[in-house]
Scaffold this active site. Structure first.
Site, PDB file in Angstrom:
ATOM      1  N   THR A  89       0.870  -1.184   0.000  1.00 32.92           N
ATOM      2  CA  THR A  89       0.000   0.000   0.000  1.00 32.92           C
ATOM      3  C   THR A  89       0.907   1.234   0.000  1.00 32.92           C
ATOM      4  O   THR A  89       1.095   1.877   1.032  1.00 32.92           O
ATOM      5  CB  THR A  89      -0.929   0.023   1.233  1.00 32.92           C
ATOM      6  OG1 THR A  89      -0.145  -0.168   2.429  1.00 32.92           O
ATOM      7  CG2 THR A  89      -1.968  -1.073   1.147  1.00 32.92           C
ATOM      8  N   ARG A 266      -2.676   6.626  27.912  1.00 30.33           N
ATOM      9  CA  ARG A 266      -4.111   6.478  28.131  1.00 30.33           C
ATOM     10  C   ARG A 266      -4.827   7.710  27.623  1.00 30.33           C
ATOM     11  O   ARG A 266      -4.750   8.774  28.258  1.00 30.33           O
ATOM     12  CB  ARG A 266      -4.398   6.298  29.627  1.00 30.33           C
ATOM     13  CG  ARG A 266      -3.733   5.066  30.235  1.00 30.33           C
ATOM     14  CD  ARG A 266      -3.822   5.106  31.740  1.00 30.33           C
ATOM     15  NE  ARG A 266      -3.146   3.962  32.351  1.00 30.33           N
ATOM     16  CZ  ARG A 266      -2.838   3.877  33.634  1.00 30.33           C
ATOM     17  NH1 ARG A 266      -3.157   4.870  34.446  1.00 30.33           N
ATOM     18  NH2 ARG A 266      -2.225   2.809  34.106  1.00 30.33           N
ATOM     19  N   CYS A 275       4.903  19.653  36.967  1.00 31.65           N
ATOM     20  CA  CYS A 275       6.163  19.290  36.301  1.00 31.65           C
ATOM     21  C   CYS A 275       6.102  19.360  34.778  1.00 31.65           C
ATOM     22  O   CYS A 275       6.906  20.066  34.162  1.00 31.65           O
ATOM     23  CB  CYS A 275       6.584  17.886  36.730  1.00 31.65           C
ATOM     24  SG  CYS A 275       6.942  17.717  38.489  1.00 31.65           S
ATOM     25  N   LYS A 331      -4.545  15.434  39.248  1.00 28.93           N
ATOM     26  CA  LYS A 331      -4.383  13.999  39.448  1.00 28.93           C
ATOM     27  C   LYS A 331      -5.260  13.542  40.603  1.00 28.93           C
ATOM     28  O   LYS A 331      -5.411  14.248  41.604  1.00 28.93           O
ATOM     29  CB  LYS A 331      -2.917  13.655  39.741  1.00 28.93           C
ATOM     30  CG  LYS A 331      -2.641  12.168  39.901  1.00 28.93           C
ATOM     31  CD  LYS A 331      -1.182  11.884  40.188  1.00 28.93           C
ATOM     32  CE  LYS A 331      -0.316  12.087  38.960  1.00 28.93           C
ATOM     33  NZ  LYS A 331       1.079  11.628  39.176  1.00 28.93           N
ATOM     34  N   ARG A 338      -2.028  23.019  40.079  1.00 29.28           N
ATOM     35  CA  ARG A 338      -1.011  23.557  39.166  1.00 29.28           C
ATOM     36  C   ARG A 338      -1.058  22.801  37.831  1.00 29.28           C
ATOM     37  O   ARG A 338      -0.901  21.597  37.786  1.00 29.28           O
ATOM     38  CB  ARG A 338       0.372  23.455  39.789  1.00 29.28           C
ATOM     39  CG  ARG A 338       0.577  24.353  40.999  1.00 29.28           C
ATOM     40  CD  ARG A 338       1.904  24.096  41.681  1.00 29.28           C
ATOM     41  NE  ARG A 338       1.946  22.749  42.248  1.00 29.28           N
ATOM     42  CZ  ARG A 338       3.040  22.205  42.804  1.00 29.28           C
ATOM     43  NH1 ARG A 338       4.169  22.893  42.830  1.00 29.28           N
ATOM     44  NH2 ARG A 338       2.991  20.994  43.306  1.00 29.28           N
TER      45      ARG A 338
END
Length: 444
Positions: A89, A266, A275, A331, A338
């Site tokens: 292809t 993910r 960070c 998180k 932050r």
């Protein structure tokens, strides 16, 4: 593993390896190619390509009568229960994919099946057509509809896409023990049993949709390209400051908890935190100060911002002016705001005159200190008026609910939401589908 009679179309790199390895497993294989030189080589016991061990494998299986080749597509199909398409292809001048060879072979296989109807269609198993040629999502379904529609309707054929992950130099070992195996099926009722002879008996193979299998191949190759580009850019930065970056990357690869792992791979929330945003920015600026070009690194912030915009577009698409954010910290298990993508989302929605409510049981304005407090005050000064102490106060009727963290119990949501609510899941919490409310994932 059940043995089969198999035809392989395209005797280039993938097709030659596939033919020889399947024959070595005991299957009877007929290779097919328009190039008579390749066909003659195989029938003489030689390999059309240079790959360690392949000459010996071809020679042994031709001698054993399990492998032969032909230029006649109808002959190859007539001898087989399974046809595997391995033709190239290539790219068009524009960069788009060229499916000419795939379509030609698909037409030949379909015509051969039509011209040799089974004696008893009610008892004959469907002919399995397996595409291994790399194709973009939707291509196999398109080819199937164009060339096999009548055969599919009559139950004469089953269509699969089985991406290959063969490395040059170790292709035979990779075929016997694939690092990854997934098969896409056109029909929901299809099973791997039909093509068991094609899959390594030791492989942990998953049955998925055609488009999933097609995109998987591209995702893997794009990831490999990204890794090479990333490593080379770190290498150029290291060279500019007299650091051996091969040592840096060797040490990086030792971390198999975060670096070489599924951890960050993910789809969902844009990256954030204290960070990643600042460190990516600092490394980009450092590279520029050294006159080192780093386009891969430079693209990270733009890509992350585009993902945030994608989320806002999904919210706007729903139409409701009421938006509830479940989860605010960047998180789970923290109150760190932050670089929080949800904080940025709230600010962007307020500028668009949305009514925003936020529920995150771990975030309390009076407990924010230092840089965390300063960031929140800068990005969302009205935070204390948007945060709701309990879920009932946050969930307004008919609201769009954006879930970035599973910060409440599913049963609490079930009791407080209904069909007028709409969930946008950025945390990959599939159980949300079980609620009465409508549901969509940000990337699924």
């Amino acid at each position: 593993m059940e043995l089969s009679r198999i035809s392989v179309f395209g005797l280039g790199y993938v097709g030659s390896v596939t033919s020889a390895c399947l024959a070595e497993s005991g299957n009877h294989v007929c290779g097919c190619d328009v190039a008579s030189a390749k066909v003659d080589l195989i029938n003489a016991g030689g390999s059309p390509i240079s790959e360690p061990g392949l000459d010996e494998l071809v020679r042994a299986n031709v001698k054993a009568g399990r492998l032969r080749a032909t230029t006649d597509a109808a002959e190859a199909v007539a001898e087989s229960q399974i046809s595997i398409v391995c033709v190239g292809t290539p790219s068009q001048a524009s960069g788009a994919l060229d499916l000419r060879f795939v379509e030609t072979v698909a037409g030949e296989i379909a015509d051969a099946l039509r011209n040799s109807p089974p004696a008893d269609e009610a008892t004959t198993k469907p002919h399995a057509v397996i595409f291994r040629s790399t194709m973009l999502p939707g291509s196999t379904r398109q080819v199937a509809g164009k060339y096999f529609a009548d055969l599919l309707e009559k139950g004469r054929v089953e269509i699969y896409f089985y991406p290959e992950f063969l490395r040059q130099g170790s292709a035979i070992a990779d075929f016997a023990d694939p690092s990854l195996a997934a098969v896409g099926a056109l029909n929901d009722t299809a099973t791997l049993e039909t093509i068991a002879s094609v899959i390594s008996a030791d492989s942990d193979c998953e049955l998925v949709s055609l488009e999933t299998a097609e995109l998987l191949k591209y995702a893997c190759n794009a990831f490999h390209a990204a890794k090479v580009s990333f490593a080379n850019e770190i290498g150029r930065i290291g060279k500019a400051v007299d650091v051996d970056s091969s040592i840096v990357m060797s040490l990086l690869c030792r971390d198999q908890r975060l670096n070489i792992s599924p951890y960050y791979l993910r789809p969902g929330t844009p990256y954030g935190g204290s960070c990643l945003p600042k460190d990516v920015s600092a490394l980009m600026r450092f590279a520029r100060s050294l006159n080192v070009s780093t386009p891969t690194l430079d693209s990270l912030s733009d890509s992350n911002q585009r993902h945030l915009e994608h989320l806002i577009e999904r919210i706007e698409h729903r139409g409701s002016r009421d938006v509830v954010l479940l989860g605010l910290a960047f998180k789970a298990g923290t109150d760190d705001l932050r670089g929080s993508a949800m904080l940025e989302t709230a600010a962007a929605l307020l500028l668009r005159d949305y009514r925003v409510s936020i529920f995150d049981p771990l975030v309390s304005p009076e407990n924010l200190v230092g840089a965390n407090e300063r960031f929140a005050a800068l990005k969302l000064p009205q935070l204390d008026t948007l945060l709701c102490a309990d879920l009932d106060a946050a969930l307004s009727a008919g609201a769009t609910v954006v879930v970035s963290k599973a910060c409440v119990e599913l049963e609490e949501l079930r009791a407080r939401t209904n069909s007028e609510h709409h969930f946008i899941d950025v945390a990959h919490w599939p159980e949300l589908r079980k609620l009465e409310a409508s549901y969509e994932g940000i990337c699924w």
